[in-house]
Design a protein around this motif. Structure first.
Motif, PDB file in Angstrom:
ATOM      1  N   GLY A  16      34.892  46.119  31.983  1.00 31.31           N
ATOM      2  CA  GLY A  16      35.058  47.134  32.941  1.00 31.31           C
ATOM      3  C   GLY A  16      35.422  46.510  34.143  1.00 31.31           C
ATOM      4  N   ALA A  17      36.426  45.625  34.297  1.00 29.30           N
ATOM      5  CA  ALA A  17      36.892  45.187  35.452  1.00 29.30           C
ATOM      6  C   ALA A  17      38.151  45.523  35.988  1.00 29.30           C
ATOM      7  N   THR A  18      38.292  46.937  35.841  1.00 25.09           N
ATOM      8  CA  THR A  18      39.594  47.263  36.349  1.00 25.09           C
ATOM      9  C   THR A  18      39.471  47.607  38.012  1.00 25.09           C
ATOM     10  N   ARG A  19      38.458  47.800  38.421  1.00 31.06           N
ATOM     11  CA  ARG A  19      38.342  48.194  39.897  1.00 31.06           C
ATOM     12  C   ARG A  19      36.886  48.115  40.351  1.00 31.06           C
ATOM     13  N   GLY A  20      36.502  48.198  41.731  1.00 32.62           N
ATOM     14  CA  GLY A  20      35.373  48.321  42.317  1.00 32.62           C
ATOM     15  C   GLY A  20      34.397  46.872  41.894  1.00 32.62           C
ATOM     16  N   ALA A  21      33.208  47.009  41.406  1.00 35.34           N
ATOM     17  CA  ALA A  21      32.609  45.856  41.476  1.00 35.34           C
ATOM     18  C   ALA A  21      32.804  45.027  40.142  1.00 35.34           C
ATOM     19  N   GLY A  22      33.381  45.524  39.218  1.00 35.50           N
ATOM     20  CA  GLY A  22      33.910  44.957  37.954  1.00 35.50           C
ATOM     21  C   GLY A  22      35.117  44.051  38.297  1.00 35.50           C
ATOM     22  N   ARG A  23      36.037  44.530  38.963  1.00 35.91           N
ATOM     23  CA  ARG A  23      36.957  43.397  39.477  1.00 35.91           C
ATOM     24  C   ARG A  23      36.476  42.460  40.511  1.00 35.91           C
ATOM     25  N   ALA A  24      35.639  42.847  41.585  1.00 35.71           N
ATOM     26  CA  ALA A  24      35.230  41.848  42.333  1.00 35.71           C
ATOM     27  C   ALA A  24      34.283  40.747  41.607  1.00 35.71           C
ATOM     28  N   MET A  25      33.683  41.086  40.804  1.00 32.16           N
ATOM     29  CA  MET A  25      33.055  40.047  39.761  1.00 32.16           C
ATOM     30  C   MET A  25      34.003  39.182  39.241  1.00 32.16           C
ATOM     31  N   ALA A  26      34.787  39.875  38.628  1.00 32.30           N
ATOM     32  CA  ALA A  26      35.858  39.051  37.900  1.00 32.30           C
ATOM     33  C   ALA A  26      36.481  37.945  38.933  1.00 32.30           C
ATOM     34  N   VAL A  27      36.783  38.247  39.999  1.00 33.01           N
ATOM     35  CA  VAL A  27      37.495  37.636  41.157  1.00 33.01           C
ATOM     36  C   VAL A  27      36.314  36.379  41.709  1.00 33.01           C
ATOM     37  N   VAL A  36      38.413  33.987  33.109  1.00 34.19           N
ATOM     38  CA  VAL A  36      37.921  35.448  33.054  1.00 34.19           C
ATOM     39  C   VAL A  36      38.618  36.406  32.165  1.00 34.19           C
ATOM     40  N   TYR A  37      38.274  36.807  31.149  1.00 33.51           N
ATOM     41  CA  TYR A  37      38.805  37.945  30.306  1.00 33.51           C
ATOM     42  C   TYR A  37      38.459  39.164  31.236  1.00 33.51           C
ATOM     43  N   ALA A  38      39.361  39.897  31.622  1.00 29.23           N
ATOM     44  CA  ALA A  38      39.159  40.806  32.275  1.00 29.23           C
ATOM     45  C   ALA A  38      39.665  42.208  31.631  1.00 29.23           C
ATOM     46  N   THR A  39      38.549  43.152  31.271  1.00 19.35           N
ATOM     47  CA  THR A  39      38.806  44.369  30.360  1.00 19.35           C
ATOM     48  C   THR A  39      38.687  45.608  31.055  1.00 19.35           C
ATOM     49  N   ARG A  52      42.902  57.398  37.389  1.00 16.76           N
ATOM     50  CA  ARG A  52      43.267  56.551  38.745  1.00 16.76           C
ATOM     51  C   ARG A  52      44.411  55.669  38.321  1.00 16.76           C
ATOM     52  N   LYS A  53      45.413  55.452  38.687  1.00 21.76           N
ATOM     53  CA  LYS A  53      46.727  54.882  38.422  1.00 21.76           C
ATOM     54  C   LYS A  53      46.752  53.760  39.336  1.00 21.76           C
ATOM     55  N   THR A  54      46.052  53.561  40.445  1.00 20.81           N
ATOM     56  CA  THR A  54      46.172  52.482  41.432  1.00 20.81           C
ATOM     57  C   THR A  54      45.793  51.248  41.329  1.00 20.81           C
ATOM     58  N   GLU A  55      44.815  51.115  40.258  1.00 27.84           N
ATOM     59  CA  GLU A  55      44.193  49.761  39.876  1.00 27.84           C
ATOM     60  C   GLU A  55      44.363  49.690  38.203  1.00 27.84           C
ATOM     61  N   THR A  56      44.792  48.293  37.936  1.00 30.92           N
ATOM     62  CA  THR A  56      44.687  47.995  36.702  1.00 30.92           C
ATOM     63  C   THR A  56      43.950  46.517  36.303  1.00 30.92           C
ATOM     64  N   ILE A  57      44.010  46.635  35.100  1.00 37.91           N
ATOM     65  CA  ILE A  57      43.391  45.142  34.538  1.00 37.91           C
ATOM     66  C   ILE A  57      44.278  44.080  34.643  1.00 37.91           C
ATOM     67  N   GLU A  58      45.677  44.241  34.604  1.00 34.30           N
ATOM     68  CA  GLU A  58      46.640  43.080  34.885  1.00 34.30           C
ATOM     69  C   GLU A  58      46.413  42.792  36.278  1.00 34.30           C
ATOM     70  N   GLU A  59      46.364  43.406  37.283  1.00 31.30           N
ATOM     71  CA  GLU A  59      46.262  43.261  38.600  1.00 31.30           C
ATOM     72  C   GLU A  59      44.813  42.386  38.921  1.00 31.30           C
ATOM     73  N   THR A  60      43.934  42.789  38.250  1.00 29.03           N
ATOM     74  CA  THR A  60      42.658  41.979  38.340  1.00 29.03           C
ATOM     75  C   THR A  60      42.942  40.805  37.954  1.00 29.03           C
ATOM     76  N   ALA A  61      43.351  40.487  36.615  1.00 29.96           N
ATOM     77  CA  ALA A  61      43.510  39.168  36.068  1.00 29.96           C
ATOM     78  C   ALA A  61      44.535  38.343  36.939  1.00 29.96           C
ATOM     79  N   GLU A  62      45.485  38.868  37.639  1.00 26.21           N
ATOM     80  CA  GLU A  62      46.357  38.179  38.717  1.00 26.21           C
ATOM     81  C   GLU A  62      45.544  37.850  39.840  1.00 26.21           C
ATOM     82  N   LEU A  63      44.523  38.694  40.233  1.00 27.11           N
ATOM     83  CA  LEU A  63      43.542  38.111  41.491  1.00 27.11           C
ATOM     84  C   LEU A  63      42.698  37.004  41.007  1.00 27.11           C
ATOM     85  N   VAL A  64      42.014  37.219  39.973  1.00 22.89           N
ATOM     86  CA  VAL A  64      41.319  35.966  39.147  1.00 22.89           C
ATOM     87  C   VAL A  64      42.030  34.681  39.460  1.00 22.89           C
ATOM     88  N   THR A  65      43.262  34.570  38.787  1.00 23.65           N
ATOM     89  CA  THR A  65      44.101  33.607  38.952  1.00 23.65           C
ATOM     90  C   THR A  65      44.548  33.142  40.379  1.00 23.65           C
TER      91      THR A  65
END
Length: 311
Positions: A16-27, A36-39, A52-65
């Protein structure tokens, strides 16, 4: 939060890393060097029921890297057992280990109807909330724990809304109350089962989270949110926090060799910030759950701003 790569070589799954706390925790985990595997269900080619189309798991993974870790996006519906099994098989095949599991699965905000009696709520809507907030966590943990326990010091984090103490008051909707109390008990139960192998399970709650979705709901931005308090947002929004307050806490837990002292407990973002000595991104420290605990009990909690310190 230290930028030392103390989690280098560690593997985390943020479900659950698409947006919000999930994205932030992955980063935040990536900033400490973790893989980090972001799902999630929203990708650049498909959108989940959240809409919502504005946040994606691909973007989260890029932010982690970009933060210093390695982000890997894996589209996954955590209610589909075969997808979850394939995800864990892939992690085992590619990395051979799993050190941290963060269950941040939800996506049921559009189903919440506060103020209605249990029997006044459409049953399918209510049961869907339990699928999204409870069943998905169970399925993910069931498939992940056999790999997780191999490390000997595994960490399982159940993300929810509230703590065991503050959730005692009724949460104003039968299905929501169940969906948010269940992960607290999951962490307690799994904590008992992980103890023998040296693992730790905790439930963690953010406060009034300024997620992307919440900012849009109140027609404001991260830069202008204070101007919305008492206007497009309720007065309690003065006590809101960025997703990175809880994210920093989870990252510090993952790096803490003494985290077993909290095994089975439920914690909240402000509590972790005090424990590990950091603030939110604006340099303040919101301590929201004491406020909301009093509010839910029908007490007068006072001025929300009085719960925000400036260390």
């Amino acid at each position: 939060m230290s930028e030392e790569k103390v989690l280098a070589g560690k593997v985390a799954l943020v479900a659950g890393a698409t947006r919000g706390a999930g994205r932030a925790m992955a980063v935040a985990l990536g900033a400490k060097g973790a893989t980090v595997y972001a799902t999630g269900r929203t990708t650049r080619t498909q959108v989940s029921e959240v809409g919502r189309k504005t946040e994606t798991i691909e973007e989260t993974a890029e932010l982690v890297t970009a933060a210093g870790g390695e982000g890997i996006a894996v589209p996954t519906d955590h209610l589909e057992r075969e997808q979850v099994k394939a995800l864990l098989d892939r992690i085992e095949r590619e990395r051979g280990r799993l050190d941290v599991l963060v269950n941040d699965l939800w996506g049921g905000e559009h189903l919440v109807e506060f103020g209605k009696k249990m029997w006044e709520i459409d049953l399918e809507r209510g049961l869907r909330m339990l699928e999204l907030g409870v069943k998905s966590h169970i399925i993910t943990s069931w498939y992940a724990l056999p790999l997780l326990v191999r490390t000997g010091d595994a960490l399982l984090v159940e993300i929810t809304d509230g703590t065991a103490e503050s959730n005692q008051p009724y949460r104003e909707m039968f299905f929501y109350d169940l969906a948010k109390n269940a992960p607290i008990r999951m962490a307690f139960n799994i904590g008992h089962e992980l103890k023998e192998s040296g693992g730790t399970a905790v439930a963690v709650s953010p406060g009034f989270l300024r997620s992307e979705q919440m900012l849009d709901t109140f027609k404001t931005t991260e830069e202008t949110w204070r101007d919305s308090v008492g206007k497009t947002a309720p007065k309690e929004f003065a006590l809101s926090e960025s997703p990175y307050l809880v994210a920093r806490g989870v990252a510090e837990l993952a790096a803490d060799q003494g985290r077993a002292r909290w095994n089975g407990e439920s914690l909240y973002s402000g509590q972790l910030a005090k424990e590990y000595g950091y603030t939110d991104t604006d340099g303040t420290l919101p301590d929201s759950w004491p406020y909301f605990s009093r509010l839910m009990r029908g007490e007068d909690p006072g001025d929300p701003e009085s719960y925000r310190s400036r260390p």
